[in-house]
Write a protein that holds these residues in place. Structure first.
Motif, PDB file in Angstrom:
ATOM      1  N   ALA A 159     -59.934  28.218 -16.908  1.00 15.62           N
ATOM      2  CA  ALA A 159     -58.859  28.700 -16.282  1.00 15.62           C
ATOM      3  C   ALA A 159     -57.389  27.931 -16.770  1.00 15.62           C
ATOM      4  O   ALA A 159     -56.477  28.670 -17.187  1.00 15.62           O
ATOM      5  CB  ALA A 159     -58.759  29.150 -15.004  1.00 15.62           C
ATOM      6  N   ALA A 162     -56.526  28.067 -20.284  1.00 11.21           N
ATOM      7  CA  ALA A 162     -56.171  29.314 -20.654  1.00 11.21           C
ATOM      8  C   ALA A 162     -54.521  29.475 -20.343  1.00 11.21           C
ATOM      9  O   ALA A 162     -53.694  30.028 -21.016  1.00 11.21           O
ATOM     10  CB  ALA A 162     -56.887  30.477 -20.054  1.00 11.21           C
ATOM     11  N   MET A 169     -52.086  36.004 -20.743  1.00  7.20           N
ATOM     12  CA  MET A 169     -53.610  36.422 -20.634  1.00  7.20           C
ATOM     13  C   MET A 169     -54.159  35.951 -19.338  1.00  7.20           C
ATOM     14  O   MET A 169     -55.088  36.622 -18.846  1.00  7.20           O
ATOM     15  CB  MET A 169     -54.273  35.733 -22.204  1.00  7.20           C
ATOM     16  CG  MET A 169     -55.590  36.041 -22.180  1.00  7.20           C
ATOM     17  SD  MET A 169     -56.474  34.476 -21.177  1.00  7.20           S
ATOM     18  CE  MET A 169     -58.123  34.954 -21.867  1.00  7.20           C
ATOM     19  N   ALA A 171     -52.847  35.274 -16.452  1.00  8.06           N
ATOM     20  CA  ALA A 171     -52.334  35.989 -15.482  1.00  8.06           C
ATOM     21  C   ALA A 171     -53.195  37.664 -15.173  1.00  8.06           C
ATOM     22  O   ALA A 171     -53.562  37.921 -14.212  1.00  8.06           O
ATOM     23  CB  ALA A 171     -50.996  36.376 -15.526  1.00  8.06           C
ATOM     24  N   ALA A 172     -53.150  38.180 -16.400  1.00  4.37           N
ATOM     25  CA  ALA A 172     -53.998  39.424 -16.779  1.00  4.37           C
ATOM     26  C   ALA A 172     -55.320  39.156 -16.061  1.00  4.37           C
ATOM     27  O   ALA A 172     -56.020  40.219 -15.710  1.00  4.37           O
ATOM     28  CB  ALA A 172     -53.642  40.127 -18.166  1.00  4.37           C
ATOM     29  N   ASN A 173     -55.739  38.022 -16.514  1.00  2.00           N
ATOM     30  CA  ASN A 173     -57.237  37.827 -16.111  1.00  2.00           C
ATOM     31  C   ASN A 173     -57.299  37.181 -14.537  1.00  2.00           C
ATOM     32  O   ASN A 173     -58.353  36.547 -14.235  1.00  2.00           O
ATOM     33  CB  ASN A 173     -58.307  36.899 -16.866  1.00  2.00           C
ATOM     34  CG  ASN A 173     -58.367  37.720 -18.292  1.00  2.00           C
ATOM     35  OD1 ASN A 173     -59.161  38.682 -18.263  1.00  2.00           O
ATOM     36  ND2 ASN A 173     -57.722  37.759 -19.357  1.00  2.00           N
ATOM     37  N   GLY A 174     -56.285  37.395 -13.708  1.00  2.00           N
ATOM     38  CA  GLY A 174     -56.537  36.950 -12.522  1.00  2.00           C
ATOM     39  C   GLY A 174     -56.407  35.697 -12.150  1.00  2.00           C
ATOM     40  O   GLY A 174     -56.789  34.891 -11.115  1.00  2.00           O
ATOM     41  N   ILE A 175     -55.891  34.758 -13.051  1.00  2.00           N
ATOM     42  CA  ILE A 175     -55.883  33.328 -12.900  1.00  2.00           C
ATOM     43  C   ILE A 175     -54.386  33.073 -12.505  1.00  2.00           C
ATOM     44  O   ILE A 175     -53.370  33.595 -12.789  1.00  2.00           O
ATOM     45  CB  ILE A 175     -55.809  32.493 -14.309  1.00  2.00           C
ATOM     46  CG1 ILE A 175     -57.390  32.579 -14.757  1.00  2.00           C
ATOM     47  CG2 ILE A 175     -55.498  31.056 -14.295  1.00  2.00           C
ATOM     48  CD1 ILE A 175     -57.450  32.255 -16.158  1.00  2.00           C
ATOM     49  N   ASN A 176     -54.389  32.282 -11.217  1.00  2.00           N
ATOM     50  CA  ASN A 176     -52.759  32.005 -10.489  1.00  2.00           C
ATOM     51  C   ASN A 176     -52.366  30.847 -11.271  1.00  2.00           C
ATOM     52  O   ASN A 176     -52.721  29.648 -11.245  1.00  2.00           O
ATOM     53  CB  ASN A 176     -53.262  31.573  -8.985  1.00  2.00           C
ATOM     54  CG  ASN A 176     -51.915  31.481  -8.330  1.00  2.00           C
ATOM     55  OD1 ASN A 176     -50.897  30.912  -8.983  1.00  2.00           O
ATOM     56  ND2 ASN A 176     -51.905  31.717  -7.174  1.00  2.00           N
TER      57      ASN A 176
ATOM     58  N   VAL B  77     -48.869  40.071 -10.558  1.00  2.00           N
ATOM     59  CA  VAL B  77     -49.798  40.405 -11.765  1.00  2.00           C
ATOM     60  C   VAL B  77     -51.405  39.757 -11.552  1.00  2.00           C
ATOM     61  O   VAL B  77     -52.452  40.503 -11.514  1.00  2.00           O
ATOM     62  CB  VAL B  77     -49.326  40.142 -13.123  1.00  2.00           C
ATOM     63  CG1 VAL B  77     -50.566  40.235 -14.154  1.00  2.00           C
ATOM     64  CG2 VAL B  77     -48.102  40.567 -13.592  1.00  2.00           C
ATOM     65  N   SER B  78     -51.388  38.637 -11.458  1.00  2.00           N
ATOM     66  CA  SER B  78     -52.595  38.196 -11.054  1.00  2.00           C
ATOM     67  C   SER B  78     -53.385  38.652  -9.882  1.00  2.00           C
ATOM     68  O   SER B  78     -54.811  38.841  -9.938  1.00  2.00           O
ATOM     69  CB  SER B  78     -52.582  36.547 -11.146  1.00  2.00           C
ATOM     70  OG  SER B  78     -52.188  35.972  -9.972  1.00  2.00           O
ATOM     71  N   SER B  81     -54.714  41.940 -10.803  1.00  2.00           N
ATOM     72  CA  SER B  81     -55.520  42.134 -11.726  1.00  2.00           C
ATOM     73  C   SER B  81     -57.091  42.319 -11.299  1.00  2.00           C
ATOM     74  O   SER B  81     -57.992  42.536 -12.069  1.00  2.00           O
ATOM     75  CB  SER B  81     -55.740  40.566 -12.590  1.00  2.00           C
ATOM     76  OG  SER B  81     -56.119  39.651 -11.851  1.00  2.00           O
ATOM     77  N   SER B  93     -51.478  38.598 -27.693  1.00  2.00           N
ATOM     78  CA  SER B  93     -51.273  38.423 -26.340  1.00  2.00           C
ATOM     79  C   SER B  93     -52.556  38.703 -25.269  1.00  2.00           C
ATOM     80  O   SER B  93     -52.494  38.277 -24.272  1.00  2.00           O
ATOM     81  CB  SER B  93     -49.985  39.433 -25.957  1.00  2.00           C
ATOM     82  OG  SER B  93     -50.615  40.925 -26.008  1.00  2.00           O
ATOM     83  N   ALA B  96     -56.610  33.922 -25.431  1.00  2.00           N
ATOM     84  CA  ALA B  96     -56.238  32.532 -25.470  1.00  2.00           C
ATOM     85  C   ALA B  96     -56.614  32.008 -26.857  1.00  2.00           C
ATOM     86  O   ALA B  96     -57.629  31.627 -27.157  1.00  2.00           O
ATOM     87  CB  ALA B  96     -56.607  31.950 -24.198  1.00  2.00           C
ATOM     88  N   LEU B  99     -58.990  28.845 -27.398  1.00  2.00           N
ATOM     89  CA  LEU B  99     -60.143  28.996 -26.675  1.00  2.00           C
ATOM     90  C   LEU B  99     -61.063  29.914 -27.687  1.00  2.00           C
ATOM     91  O   LEU B  99     -60.671  30.740 -28.247  1.00  2.00           O
ATOM     92  CB  LEU B  99     -60.153  29.640 -25.274  1.00  2.00           C
ATOM     93  CG  LEU B  99     -59.675  28.701 -24.172  1.00  2.00           C
ATOM     94  CD1 LEU B  99     -58.721  27.671 -24.316  1.00  2.00           C
ATOM     95  CD2 LEU B  99     -59.641  29.437 -22.719  1.00  2.00           C
ATOM     96  N   LEU B 107     -63.718  33.930 -19.164  1.00  2.00           N
ATOM     97  CA  LEU B 107     -62.654  34.046 -18.239  1.00  2.00           C
ATOM     98  C   LEU B 107     -62.153  35.406 -17.795  1.00  2.00           C
ATOM     99  O   LEU B 107     -61.969  35.750 -16.799  1.00  2.00           O
ATOM    100  CB  LEU B 107     -61.314  33.623 -18.924  1.00  2.00           C
ATOM    101  CG  LEU B 107     -61.046  32.282 -19.197  1.00  2.00           C
ATOM    102  CD1 LEU B 107     -59.885  31.996 -20.326  1.00  2.00           C
ATOM    103  CD2 LEU B 107     -60.756  31.574 -18.091  1.00  2.00           C
ATOM    104  N   ARG B 111     -62.761  37.676 -13.866  1.00  2.00           N
ATOM    105  CA  ARG B 111     -61.350  38.197 -13.168  1.00  2.00           C
ATOM    106  C   ARG B 111     -61.769  38.865 -11.815  1.00  2.00           C
ATOM    107  O   ARG B 111     -62.734  39.351 -11.462  1.00  2.00           O
ATOM    108  CB  ARG B 111     -60.890  39.533 -13.820  1.00  2.00           C
ATOM    109  CG  ARG B 111     -59.796  40.199 -13.655  1.00  2.00           C
ATOM    110  CD  ARG B 111     -58.982  40.961 -14.851  1.00  2.00           C
ATOM    111  NE  ARG B 111     -60.165  41.688 -15.735  1.00  2.00           N
ATOM    112  CZ  ARG B 111     -60.599  42.722 -15.384  1.00  2.00           C
ATOM    113  NH1 ARG B 111     -60.282  43.431 -14.106  1.00  2.00           N
ATOM    114  NH2 ARG B 111     -61.431  43.694 -16.060  1.00  2.00           N
ATOM    115  N   ARG B 115     -62.786  30.902  -8.935  1.00  2.00           N
ATOM    116  CA  ARG B 115     -63.311  29.961 -10.034  1.00  2.00           C
ATOM    117  C   ARG B 115     -63.590  28.471  -9.579  1.00  2.00           C
ATOM    118  O   ARG B 115     -62.618  28.021  -8.941  1.00  2.00           O
ATOM    119  CB  ARG B 115     -62.384  29.859 -11.267  1.00  2.00           C
ATOM    120  CG  ARG B 115     -62.087  31.299 -12.036  1.00  2.00           C
ATOM    121  CD  ARG B 115     -60.869  31.335 -12.681  1.00  2.00           C
ATOM    122  NE  ARG B 115     -60.564  32.852 -12.665  1.00  2.00           N
ATOM    123  CZ  ARG B 115     -60.595  33.389 -13.951  1.00  2.00           C
ATOM    124  NH1 ARG B 115     -61.482  33.007 -14.961  1.00  2.00           N
ATOM    125  NH2 ARG B 115     -60.024  34.652 -13.877  1.00  2.00           N
TER     126      ARG B 115
END
Ligand code: ATP
Ligand code: MG
Lengths: 303, 267
Positions: A159, A162, A169, A171-176, B77-78, B81, B93, B96, B99, B107, B111, B115
């Motif tokens: 994370a 990323a 990307m 943030a969109a996958n829920g990463i703070n 947003v997060s 999500s 966009s 990543a 990666l 990843l 969601r 983690r």
């Protein structure tokens, strides 16, 4: 240049590489040049030296140094992410504040250890002081690399990578994003402080101004590593940074050996980093010019 | 209970300045479970603004956004999500680049879940799932789990982004012209893939497109935005039997304006 200078460059490179690896985390994973480094480096040294002078065991004193750096990273991380202060300014703020904190920690501008004081480097005798330094330095670097490679492949480490790569990307996958950046800031500055702590123990000396110019040294080691080998996996990249640090120490030793005025050293550090940073660009434009000539020749031959 | 409820949504840009722009005006919109709503409209109509408001990347000026009955208007947003996934126009966009394929997919698989820092980000057991899912794309990506995503083509990246967006069956899927940057052939492939993934899992979806044929062919409802307002709203019945000329005619009737063909038909 005699063999002693080469050996001392190697072990100094080992200890410096921990700092370079720390700088690499913010510089390449977060894409931030974090000036906090120049405050965390002496902070690690100051905490460790004060602890050793006060009778704390060298192992604990070293850990305290690391934690102090991580705390400095926490401050910078919060300033940058939560208060949205630009990264460069954040680093300068923390670095400036740390100057006073380092003075408070040491109670004066510098601390020298007695020759009899216990440090990580004389806890166990491996035959000679050089052997001690290389063994301890090597073990520390190995531990650092193993832990980092492990961490950056875990769920959280992935994370963090990323976030530096594509913040939309992540943030969109829920990463703070903020929290991940703070964690990287802490790890980075913890390692930088660890490097300062080791350097101080090796020299038996810590000084409040020992951080000046250190980020340039660390960045140079990173850029050398990236010039030698491009596109490496994370673990291999860390190993090349260790080699890059050693090469850099060798270059410095060579220059000093040639009789360059030590007062000019920092000017030399900056010039050299500027050159290293420009090398990829220069070699690219050389290639382009060459390609254009070839194309022209082809055309001429066609006619 | 609707999956998505947009209530009296207003968006202003540069409010209180001479350049004030009322980009969305009192928008009301409900999506029931399994609805696949296509949004069309000219440039600057407010389509992306609507999606950004739902996703949380743009703070709402006035109004409310609810998902599964839960008010998410003030979540970022997060946080949102866990309910929403999203695919953008730019294939770069959604992934990543440095990666690998499997790292990106892992990843996405996490969601909405915390983690940890002691187990591998890419689990061996997940690799089989990734291979199966990638094989369904028919792009030969199942053998490239270890490849850096930045090295793949735009179409491949967009297909993987779609996979990432649907791998956890989100409550709501948002697509903002996600095929517009691809060549016509790849665009058609990705659009078919989208439809398949959405139908298979009955994902509630909001999709923006400039392609009128796609707008008619896909989805069960259609909305046309014009100057921040819903100009046309077609339900499942009304959408059936719709053609491009009929839609143009309808727009003219409703808004009293000729539809600018160039702005709409980028297909
Ligand atoms: N961040 C912003 N700041 C100021 N104005 C904005 C911003 N985003 C959008 N706008 C304005 O809001 C209006 C709606 O824009 P939006 O991007 O939603 O249009 P759109 O329907 O998605 O158009 P397109 O088809 O070109 O993508 C436009 O007038 C645009 O200029
Ligand atoms: Mg748009």
């Amino acid at each position: 240049m005699d063999i002693d200078i080469i050996i001392s460059s190697v072990y100094q490179g080992l200890l410096w590489s921990i700092m370079a690896i720390g700088v690499y985390l913010t510089f390449r994973i977060l894409d931030i040049a974090d000036m906090t480094a120049e405050g965390s480096f002496p902070l690690g040294a100051a905490i460790t030296m004060q602890a050793i002078v006060s009778g704390v065991s060298p192992i604990l004193a070293t850990i305290y140094g690391f934690l102090g750096g991580a705390a400095a990273g926490l401050v910078s991380g919060i300033l940058h992410t939560k208060l949205k202060i630009p990264a460069l300014l954040t680093g300068i703020l923390t670095m400036t504040g740390l100057y006073s904190i380092n003075l408070f920690v040491m109670g004066k501008a510098n601390i020298s250890l007695l020759a009899t004081a216990k440090t990580l480097f004389n806890l166990h005798d491996f035959g000679s002081s050089t052997a001690n330094t290389i063994v301890i330095g090597g073990v520390m670097v190995t531990i650092v690399i193993i832990i980092l490679v492990f961490f950056f492949n875990t769920e959280m480490g992935l994370a963090a990578r990323a976030v530096g790569n594509n913040q939309n990307m992540s943030a969109a996958n829920g990463i703070n994003n903020d929290n991940m950046k703070i964690i990287v800031y802490m790890l980075s500055n913890g390692l930088i402080a660890l490097s300062g702590s080791l350097m101080a123990q090796l020299n038996g000396y810590a000084d409040v101004s020992m951080g000046i110019g250190t980020i340039v040294i660390a960045l140079a080691a990173i850029i050398i590593a990236e010039i030698i080998l491009k596109n490496l996996s994370f673990g291999k990249r860390l190993i090349t940074i260790v080699i890059g640090s050693m090469i850099y120490r060798l270059i410095i030793a060579f220059v000093l050996d040639r009789g360059v005025d030590p007062n000019a050293l920092r000017l030399f550090y900056s010039l050299m980093l500027a050159v290293f940073l420009a090398i990829p660009l220069i070699s690219k434009s050389f290639k382009q010019i060459k390609q254009r000539r070839l194309n022209n020749q082809d055309q001429v031959e066609d006619k | 209970m609707p999956v998505l409820e947009v209530k009296k949504l207003n968006q202003y840009f540069e409010k209180g300045t001479p350049n004030e722009n009322h980009a969305l005006k009192e928008i009301n919109l409900d999506l029931e479970h399994g609805d696949f709503v296509v949004i069309i409209g000219g440039n600057g109509a407010g389509k992306s603004t609507l999606l950004n408001s739902v996703a949380g990347s743009l703070p709402v000026s006035y109004g409310h956004v609810k998902i599964n009955g839960e008010d998410v208007t003030y979540e970022n947003v997060s946080k949102r999500s866990r309910l929403i996934s999203r695919v953008f126009q730019d294939p770069r966009s959604g992934t990543a680049p440095l990666l690998t394929v499997e790292e990106n997919l892992s990843l996405a698989l996490h969601r909405g879940i915390w983690r940890n820092f002691w187990t591998n980000g890419v689990k061996k057991s997940d690799r089989k799932l990734f291979q199966e899912k990638l094989a369904q794309l028919n792009l030969g990506l199942e053998d490239r789990l270890g490849a850096e995503i930045g090295l793949l083509s735009g179409g491949q990246r967009q297909a993987i982004t779609l996979l990432m967006a649907t791998i956890k069956s989100p409550s709501l899927l948002l697509l903002d012209e996600h095929t517009a940057a691809l060549d016509p052939e790849t665009s058609a492939t990705v659009m078919e893939l989208t439809d398949r993934l959405v139908q298979e899992q009955k994902i509630t979806t909001l999709m923006i497109t400039h392609n009128m044929d796609d707008a008619i062919k896909y989805g069960n409802r259609l909305i046309m935005l014009d100057h921040g307002e819903i100009a046309i709203e077609l339900n499942e019945k009304e959408k059936e039997g719709m053609t491009v000329p009929k839609l143009m005619q309808l727009f003219k009737e409703r808004s009293g304006k000729e539809l600018n063909n160039d702005a709409m038909l980028l297909s």
